[in-house]
Design a protein around this motif. Structure first.
Motif, PDB file in Angstrom:
ATOM      1  N   ILE A 127       0.838  -1.207   0.000  1.00 19.48           N
ATOM      2  CA  ILE A 127       0.000   0.000   0.000  1.00 19.48           C
ATOM      3  C   ILE A 127       0.872   1.256   0.000  1.00 19.48           C
ATOM      4  O   ILE A 127       0.601   2.223  -0.731  1.00 19.48           O
ATOM      5  CB  ILE A 127      -0.932   0.001   1.228  1.00 19.48           C
ATOM      6  CG1 ILE A 127      -1.935  -1.153   1.128  1.00 19.48           C
ATOM      7  CG2 ILE A 127      -1.665   1.342   1.352  1.00 19.48           C
ATOM      8  CD1 ILE A 127      -2.781  -1.334   2.372  1.00 19.48           C
ATOM      9  N   LEU A 128       1.930   1.244   0.798  1.00 16.40           N
ATOM     10  CA  LEU A 128       2.844   2.383   0.857  1.00 16.40           C
ATOM     11  C   LEU A 128       3.450   2.661  -0.514  1.00 16.40           C
ATOM     12  O   LEU A 128       3.508   3.821  -0.957  1.00 16.40           O
ATOM     13  CB  LEU A 128       3.954   2.112   1.880  1.00 16.40           C
ATOM     14  CG  LEU A 128       5.033   3.191   2.023  1.00 16.40           C
ATOM     15  CD1 LEU A 128       4.425   4.498   2.492  1.00 16.40           C
ATOM     16  CD2 LEU A 128       6.124   2.723   2.985  1.00 16.40           C
ATOM     17  N   ALA A 129       3.897   1.611  -1.193  1.00 11.98           N
ATOM     18  CA  ALA A 129       4.501   1.772  -2.516  1.00 11.98           C
ATOM     19  C   ALA A 129       3.504   2.342  -3.516  1.00 11.98           C
ATOM     20  O   ALA A 129       3.838   3.233  -4.301  1.00 11.98           O
ATOM     21  CB  ALA A 129       5.039   0.425  -3.006  1.00 11.98           C
ATOM     22  N   VAL A 130       2.279   1.846  -3.486  1.00 12.06           N
ATOM     23  CA  VAL A 130       1.254   2.315  -4.422  1.00 12.06           C
ATOM     24  C   VAL A 130       0.970   3.798  -4.215  1.00 12.06           C
ATOM     25  O   VAL A 130       0.935   4.584  -5.172  1.00 12.06           O
ATOM     26  CB  VAL A 130      -0.045   1.493  -4.271  1.00 12.06           C
ATOM     27  CG1 VAL A 130      -1.203   2.163  -5.026  1.00 12.06           C
ATOM     28  CG2 VAL A 130       0.163   0.074  -4.790  1.00 12.06           C
ATOM     29  N   ILE A 131       0.759   4.206  -2.957  1.00 14.21           N
ATOM     30  CA  ILE A 131       0.422   5.599  -2.670  1.00 14.21           C
ATOM     31  C   ILE A 131       1.569   6.533  -3.029  1.00 14.21           C
ATOM     32  O   ILE A 131       1.367   7.589  -3.665  1.00 14.21           O
ATOM     33  CB  ILE A 131       0.046   5.780  -1.184  1.00 14.21           C
ATOM     34  CG1 ILE A 131      -1.222   4.990  -0.849  1.00 14.21           C
ATOM     35  CG2 ILE A 131      -0.150   7.255  -0.858  1.00 14.21           C
ATOM     36  CD1 ILE A 131      -2.445   5.413  -1.629  1.00 14.21           C
ATOM     37  N   VAL A 132       2.782   6.173  -2.650  1.00 15.87           N
ATOM     38  CA  VAL A 132       3.935   7.042  -2.908  1.00 15.87           C
ATOM     39  C   VAL A 132       4.225   7.137  -4.404  1.00 15.87           C
ATOM     40  O   VAL A 132       4.428   8.241  -4.937  1.00 15.87           O
ATOM     41  CB  VAL A 132       5.177   6.529  -2.151  1.00 15.87           C
ATOM     42  CG1 VAL A 132       6.427   7.296  -2.599  1.00 15.87           C
ATOM     43  CG2 VAL A 132       4.992   6.684  -0.651  1.00 15.87           C
ATOM     44  N   LEU A 133       4.221   6.001  -5.105  1.00 19.81           N
ATOM     45  CA  LEU A 133       4.535   6.011  -6.533  1.00 19.81           C
ATOM     46  C   LEU A 133       3.415   6.633  -7.358  1.00 19.81           C
ATOM     47  O   LEU A 133       3.681   7.357  -8.334  1.00 19.81           O
ATOM     48  CB  LEU A 133       4.821   4.582  -7.009  1.00 19.81           C
ATOM     49  CG  LEU A 133       6.098   3.946  -6.432  1.00 19.81           C
ATOM     50  CD1 LEU A 133       6.259   2.525  -6.919  1.00 19.81           C
ATOM     51  CD2 LEU A 133       7.322   4.776  -6.809  1.00 19.81           C
ATOM     52  N   LEU A 134       2.177   6.359  -6.978  1.00 20.96           N
ATOM     53  CA  LEU A 134       1.054   6.982  -7.680  1.00 20.96           C
ATOM     54  C   LEU A 134       1.075   8.490  -7.459  1.00 20.96           C
ATOM     55  O   LEU A 134       0.827   9.276  -8.394  1.00 20.96           O
ATOM     56  CB  LEU A 134      -0.269   6.393  -7.196  1.00 20.96           C
ATOM     57  CG  LEU A 134      -1.545   6.967  -7.845  1.00 20.96           C
ATOM     58  CD1 LEU A 134      -1.513   6.796  -9.358  1.00 20.96           C
ATOM     59  CD2 LEU A 134      -2.782   6.298  -7.250  1.00 20.96           C
ATOM     60  N   GLY A 135       1.382   8.899  -6.239  1.00 23.46           N
ATOM     61  CA  GLY A 135       1.486  10.320  -5.946  1.00 23.46           C
ATOM     62  C   GLY A 135       2.582  10.975  -6.772  1.00 23.46           C
ATOM     63  O   GLY A 135       2.398  12.076  -7.298  1.00 23.46           O
ATOM     64  N   LEU A 136       3.736  10.310  -6.898  1.00 22.57           N
ATOM     65  CA  LEU A 136       4.839  10.838  -7.701  1.00 22.57           C
ATOM     66  C   LEU A 136       4.439  10.944  -9.171  1.00 22.57           C
ATOM     67  O   LEU A 136       4.707  11.963  -9.829  1.00 22.57           O
ATOM     68  CB  LEU A 136       6.079   9.958  -7.547  1.00 22.57           C
ATOM     69  CG  LEU A 136       7.296  10.346  -8.400  1.00 22.57           C
ATOM     70  CD1 LEU A 136       7.749  11.774  -8.073  1.00 22.57           C
ATOM     71  CD2 LEU A 136       8.434   9.352  -8.189  1.00 22.57           C
ATOM     72  N   TYR A 137       3.785   9.913  -9.674  1.00 26.63           N
ATOM     73  CA  TYR A 137       3.337   9.919 -11.073  1.00 26.63           C
ATOM     74  C   TYR A 137       2.373  11.073 -11.336  1.00 26.63           C
ATOM     75  O   TYR A 137       2.530  11.820 -12.310  1.00 26.63           O
ATOM     76  CB  TYR A 137       2.672   8.584 -11.406  1.00 26.63           C
ATOM     77  CG  TYR A 137       2.013   8.564 -12.767  1.00 26.63           C
ATOM     78  CD1 TYR A 137       2.776   8.438 -13.923  1.00 26.63           C
ATOM     79  CD2 TYR A 137       0.630   8.693 -12.887  1.00 26.63           C
ATOM     80  CE1 TYR A 137       2.172   8.431 -15.176  1.00 26.63           C
ATOM     81  CE2 TYR A 137       0.018   8.692 -14.136  1.00 26.63           C
ATOM     82  CZ  TYR A 137       0.801   8.557 -15.280  1.00 26.63           C
ATOM     83  OH  TYR A 137       0.202   8.573 -16.510  1.00 26.63           O
ATOM     84  N   LEU A 138       1.391  11.245 -10.455  1.00 33.84           N
ATOM     85  CA  LEU A 138       0.419  12.316 -10.631  1.00 33.84           C
ATOM     86  C   LEU A 138       1.073  13.691 -10.471  1.00 33.84           C
ATOM     87  O   LEU A 138       0.743  14.643 -11.182  1.00 33.84           O
ATOM     88  CB  LEU A 138      -0.720  12.167  -9.628  1.00 33.84           C
ATOM     89  CG  LEU A 138      -1.651  10.969  -9.843  1.00 33.84           C
ATOM     90  CD1 LEU A 138      -2.646  10.845  -8.697  1.00 33.84           C
ATOM     91  CD2 LEU A 138      -2.384  11.080 -11.180  1.00 33.84           C
ATOM     92  N   GLY A 139       2.004  13.794  -9.529  1.00 31.34           N
ATOM     93  CA  GLY A 139       2.688  15.060  -9.321  1.00 31.34           C
ATOM     94  C   GLY A 139       3.508  15.476 -10.532  1.00 31.34           C
ATOM     95  O   GLY A 139       3.635  16.669 -10.833  1.00 31.34           O
ATOM     96  N   LEU A 140       4.055  14.491 -11.232  1.00 34.01           N
ATOM     97  CA  LEU A 140       4.877  14.778 -12.403  1.00 34.01           C
ATOM     98  C   LEU A 140       4.055  14.989 -13.673  1.00 34.01           C
ATOM     99  O   LEU A 140       4.447  15.754 -14.557  1.00 34.01           O
ATOM    100  CB  LEU A 140       5.880  13.634 -12.632  1.00 34.01           C
ATOM    101  CG  LEU A 140       6.998  13.487 -11.588  1.00 34.01           C
ATOM    102  CD1 LEU A 140       7.769  12.204 -11.823  1.00 34.01           C
ATOM    103  CD2 LEU A 140       7.936  14.687 -11.623  1.00 34.01           C
ATOM    104  N   THR A 141       2.914  14.291 -13.762  1.00 38.03           N
ATOM    105  CA  THR A 141       2.143  14.320 -15.008  1.00 38.03           C
ATOM    106  C   THR A 141       0.871  15.152 -14.936  1.00 38.03           C
ATOM    107  O   THR A 141       0.387  15.646 -15.951  1.00 38.03           O
ATOM    108  CB  THR A 141       1.771  12.891 -15.425  1.00 38.03           C
ATOM    109  OG1 THR A 141       0.938  12.302 -14.413  1.00 38.03           O
ATOM    110  CG2 THR A 141       3.020  12.041 -15.633  1.00 38.03           C
ATOM    111  N   ASN A 142       0.300  15.283 -13.747  1.00 39.68           N
ATOM    112  CA  ASN A 142      -0.965  16.013 -13.614  1.00 39.68           C
ATOM    113  C   ASN A 142      -1.023  16.653 -12.227  1.00 39.68           C
ATOM    114  O   ASN A 142      -1.818  16.257 -11.380  1.00 39.68           O
ATOM    115  CB  ASN A 142      -2.144  15.064 -13.830  1.00 39.68           C
ATOM    116  CG  ASN A 142      -3.458  15.804 -14.039  1.00 39.68           C
ATOM    117  OD1 ASN A 142      -3.558  17.001 -13.774  1.00 39.68           O
ATOM    118  ND2 ASN A 142      -4.474  15.098 -14.506  1.00 39.68           N
TER     119      ASN A 142
END
Length: 225
Positions: A14-29
């Protein structure tokens, strides 16, 4: 594989999903990240609140169930954690102010950066307490707790005895590594609201630490010496 090990793997997933998804969204949207993913009362903030409240419940359960079997120092230490994490969970959601539609008093309207009833957003000398704590005190505490304390615990008997006496959960090295890795990925996020993700990483990691620390035997319900 025991239940706690499975739970830890789920937690890290869960930690990996939230952190990586957050990074992806922060970079792309970044607008979506700011206004949806990490917004006030959004999924990440609620996740943090749930983790902090879970630590409060876990500590309270241990205090109640072991009250007659533990010494006073253990009770004091556990009680401090009960109060600390109840306060942290309440602060995270401004004590339910937005949920129940409660208006802030004049003091908080004038001195809180968001006009909310909480302490961590208070402004002191044009600086938010939250930023002062995170930029100075909290990073020092995290360094001491996640890196220095495990070393001292393994090396010195006096420190081990002190930590166990006050019921301080000692991190395992995989807890430290997970949090440091999460810190790196959060730091790569360009959004100013990335710290909401960091708070979630803190909450989840600390829940896993409290659930299964290196010195988990101190939370046994049997009578201590």
């Amino acid at each position: 594989m025991n239940l706690l090990t499975k739970f830890e793997k789920i937690g890290y997933g869960i930690l990996a999903v939230i952190v990586l998804l957050g990074l992806y969204l922060g970079l792309t949207n970044e607008p979506y990240f700011d206004t949806n993913f990490s917004r006030e009362d959004g999924p990440v903030e609620w996740g943090t609140t749930i983790m902090l409240f879970s630590i409060f419940i876990l500590s309270l359960y241990r205090l109640i169930t072991s009250w007659s079997n533990k010494q006073n120092l253990w009770k004091i230490g556990t009680f401090i954690f009960v109060v600390l994490f109840f306060f942290a969970a309440g602060e995270e959601i401004s004590w339910g102010q937005r949920i129940f539609g409660v208006e802030s008093g004049e003091f908080f309207i004038e001195n809180n950066a968001q006009g909310e009833t909480n302490l961590h957003n208070l402004v002191v000398g044009e600086k938010k307490i939250n930023k002062i704590v995170f930029s100075q005190l909290l990073f020092l505490v995290m360094f001491l707790y996640l890196i220095v304390c495990p070393i001292l615990y393994r090396k010195y008997k006096w420190f081990k005895s002190l930590a166990n006496s006050f019921a301080v959960p000692i991190v395992k090295w995989h807890h430290t590594i997970a949090f440091l890795v999460a810190t790196v990925f959060v730091a790569l996020n360009p959004s100013d609201r990335k710290w909401e993700v960091y708070e979630f990483a803190f909450g989840l990691t600390f829940f896993l630490i409290f659930l299964s620390p290196l010195n988990k035997e101190i939370f046994s319900t049997t009578k201590s010496d």
